[in-house]
Motif scaffolding. Structure first.
Motif, PDB file in Angstrom:
ATOM      1  N   LYS A  36       0.843  -1.203   0.000  1.00  0.00           N
ATOM      2  CA  LYS A  36       0.000   0.000   0.000  1.00  0.00           C
ATOM      3  C   LYS A  36       0.874   1.247   0.000  1.00  0.00           C
ATOM      4  N   ILE A  37       0.450   2.252  -0.750  1.00  0.00           N
ATOM      5  CA  ILE A  37       1.149   3.536  -0.803  1.00  0.00           C
ATOM      6  C   ILE A  37       0.555   4.460   0.247  1.00  0.00           C
ATOM      7  N   SER A  38       1.369   4.889   1.186  1.00  0.00           N
ATOM      8  CA  SER A  38       0.919   5.814   2.235  1.00  0.00           C
ATOM      9  C   SER A  38       1.398   7.218   1.882  1.00  0.00           C
ATOM     10  N   GLU A  39       0.484   8.090   1.492  1.00  0.00           N
ATOM     11  CA  GLU A  39       0.863   9.441   1.110  1.00  0.00           C
ATOM     12  C   GLU A  39       1.481  10.226   2.272  1.00  0.00           C
ATOM     13  N   PRO A  40       0.918  10.150   3.492  1.00  0.00           N
ATOM     14  CA  PRO A  40       1.534  10.885   4.612  1.00  0.00           C
ATOM     15  C   PRO A  40       2.978  10.435   4.878  1.00  0.00           C
ATOM     16  N   GLU A  41       3.217   9.124   4.840  1.00  0.00           N
ATOM     17  CA  GLU A  41       4.563   8.605   5.105  1.00  0.00           C
ATOM     18  C   GLU A  41       5.545   9.029   4.013  1.00  0.00           C
ATOM     19  N   LEU A  42       5.115   8.945   2.769  1.00  0.00           N
ATOM     20  CA  LEU A  42       6.005   9.301   1.668  1.00  0.00           C
ATOM     21  C   LEU A  42       6.273  10.795   1.620  1.00  0.00           C
ATOM     22  N   ASN A  58       0.704  10.221  -9.821  1.00  0.00           N
ATOM     23  CA  ASN A  58      -0.057  10.210 -11.075  1.00  0.00           C
ATOM     24  C   ASN A  58       0.791   9.674 -12.222  1.00  0.00           C
ATOM     25  N   ARG A  59       2.052  10.058 -12.251  1.00  0.00           N
ATOM     26  CA  ARG A  59       2.942   9.593 -13.303  1.00  0.00           C
ATOM     27  C   ARG A  59       3.269   8.107 -13.138  1.00  0.00           C
ATOM     28  N   LEU A  60       3.395   7.662 -11.905  1.00  0.00           N
ATOM     29  CA  LEU A  60       3.634   6.239 -11.661  1.00  0.00           C
ATOM     30  C   LEU A  60       2.439   5.395 -12.105  1.00  0.00           C
ATOM     31  N   GLU A  61       1.254   5.967 -11.945  1.00  0.00           N
ATOM     32  CA  GLU A  61       0.049   5.269 -12.398  1.00  0.00           C
ATOM     33  C   GLU A  61       0.038   5.166 -13.920  1.00  0.00           C
ATOM     34  N   LYS A  69      -7.608   2.443  -6.469  1.00  0.00           N
ATOM     35  CA  LYS A  69      -8.970   1.918  -6.408  1.00  0.00           C
ATOM     36  C   LYS A  69      -9.775   2.740  -5.424  1.00  0.00           C
ATOM     37  N   ALA A  70     -11.026   2.991  -5.786  1.00  0.00           N
ATOM     38  CA  ALA A  70     -11.907   3.785  -4.918  1.00  0.00           C
ATOM     39  C   ALA A  70     -12.042   3.121  -3.554  1.00  0.00           C
ATOM     40  N   ASN A  71     -11.949   3.926  -2.505  1.00  0.00           N
ATOM     41  CA  ASN A  71     -12.107   3.481  -1.113  1.00  0.00           C
ATOM     42  C   ASN A  71     -11.001   2.526  -0.662  1.00  0.00           C
ATOM     43  N   SER A  74      -3.962   3.725  -3.103  1.00  0.00           N
ATOM     44  CA  SER A  74      -2.965   3.335  -4.094  1.00  0.00           C
ATOM     45  C   SER A  74      -2.127   2.161  -3.601  1.00  0.00           C
ATOM     46  N   ARG A  75      -1.839   1.263  -4.536  1.00  0.00           N
ATOM     47  CA  ARG A  75      -0.966   0.126  -4.244  1.00  0.00           C
ATOM     48  C   ARG A  75      -0.005  -0.089  -5.399  1.00  0.00           C
ATOM     49  N   VAL A  76       1.157  -0.640  -5.079  1.00  0.00           N
ATOM     50  CA  VAL A  76       2.080  -1.059  -6.126  1.00  0.00           C
ATOM     51  C   VAL A  76       1.458  -2.252  -6.849  1.00  0.00           C
TER      52      VAL A  76
END
Length: 226
Positions: A36-42, A58-61, A69-71, A74-76
Motif C-alpha cells: 500500500k502507498i501511504s501518502e503521509p509517510e512518503l 499520477n505519473r507512476l500510475e 482503487k476507490a475506497n 494506491s498500491r504497487v
C-alpha cells in the motif's frame, strides 16, 4: 538518466526527483509488489508537499507501476504470470514495428552508437559466461535505443515511458538469469545488421522472433517453478 520523458527533455522538478526515486525503488523491489502507498509517510520521507507527491504518483500510475482503487487507495502493482506474458505479446508487435522504422529512420551516427552499446554488452562477464544478459536502463539498453531510433513519438511514449519500467519490474521480479543469454545477444547483433543494411522487413521479423523466443523461454521457466 531521466527516462520520464524521452521525447522532450525538460528541467528536472521536485516531482521528477520523487517520481524517479519511487520508480526505481518499485522496479528494484525495495517497495514490494502489492504494498500500500501511504501518502503521509512518503510526503514525510521525501519532505515534499502532498500535491507534489500526488503529481509523482499520477505519473507512476501512467507507467502502470501503481494502481488506484476507490475506497482502497494506491498500491504497487502485483506481478502476475498472465500480466508478464501479455506485456511480451504487446512488445512483440510494437517493438517489431519500431525496429522496422528504425531501419528506415536511424541516422548513421545512431547506428554507430548502437554498435558501441553492443560492444559494451559483449564485455560483461555474466554474458561471456553465458549466465545472464543484463542491460542497464536507458542509453545502455539495446531495445530502448532501437525504439528511440524509430523516430516515432507515439511508439516512444508507449514503449519508453508507459511500459518501459513495468517491463523492467517484471524482469527483476522473475529473474534475469537465462540460458538464452548468449543467443539473445547474437539475436541483437543480427537485428543491428539488418538495421544497418536498412532492411526494415528483416529487422522487424528478427525483432519479433527475438521477443517471441524470450517469451517462450519465460513460459518454460515458469512451468518449472510454478
Amino acid at each position: 538518466m531521466n527516462l520520464a520523458n524521452p521525447v522532450q527533455k525538460q528541467a528536472i522538478t521536485t516531482a521528477d526527483k520523487v517520481f524517479e526515486s519511487l520508480q526505481h525503488d518499485i522496479v528494484e523491489g525495495r517497495i514490494e509488489p502489492g504494498s500500500k502507498i501511504s501518502e503521509p509517510e512518503l510526503s514525510k520521507q521525501y519532505q515534499v508537499s502532498r500535491s507534489t507527491l500526488r503529481e509523482a504518483l499520477n505519473r507512476l500510475e501512467k507507467c502502470h507501476l501503481i494502481e488506484r482503487k476507490a475506497n482502497v487507495g494506491s498500491r504497487v502493482v502485483e506481478c502476475s504470470v498472465t500480466g508478464l506474458l501479455e506485456i511480451y505479446q504487446v512488445r512483440e508487435a510494437l517493438e517489431g514495428m519500431a525496429c522496422r522504422l528504425a531501419a528506415q529512420n536511424m541516422t548513421d551516427q545512431e547506428i554507430e552508437d548502437l554498435k558501441r552499446v553492443l560492444a559494451v554488452h559483449a564485455d560483461t562477464k555474466e554474458l561471456q559466461d553465458g549466465i545472464a544478459y543484463y542491460q542497464e536502463e536507458g542509453d545502455l539498453d539495446f531495445h530502448y535505443r532501437v525504439i528511440l531510433g524509430s523516430h516515432n513519438a507515439q511508439l516512444i511514449t508507449i514503449l519508453c515511458s508507459e511500459l518501459y519500467h513495468l517491463v523492467r519490474m517484471y524482469r527483476c521480479q522473475f529473474g534475469m538469469n537465462s540460458p538464452r543469454a548468449t543467443r539473445a545477444f547474437d539475436e541483437h547483433r543480427h537485428i543491428l545488421t539488418a538495421i544497418a543494411e536498412r532492411d526494415g522487413e528483416l529487422a522487424e521479423i528478427l525483432m519479433r522472433r527475438h521477443i517471441a523466443a524470450s517469451r517462450k523461454n519465460i513460459e518454460k521457466k515458469l512451468e518449472k517453478e510454478y
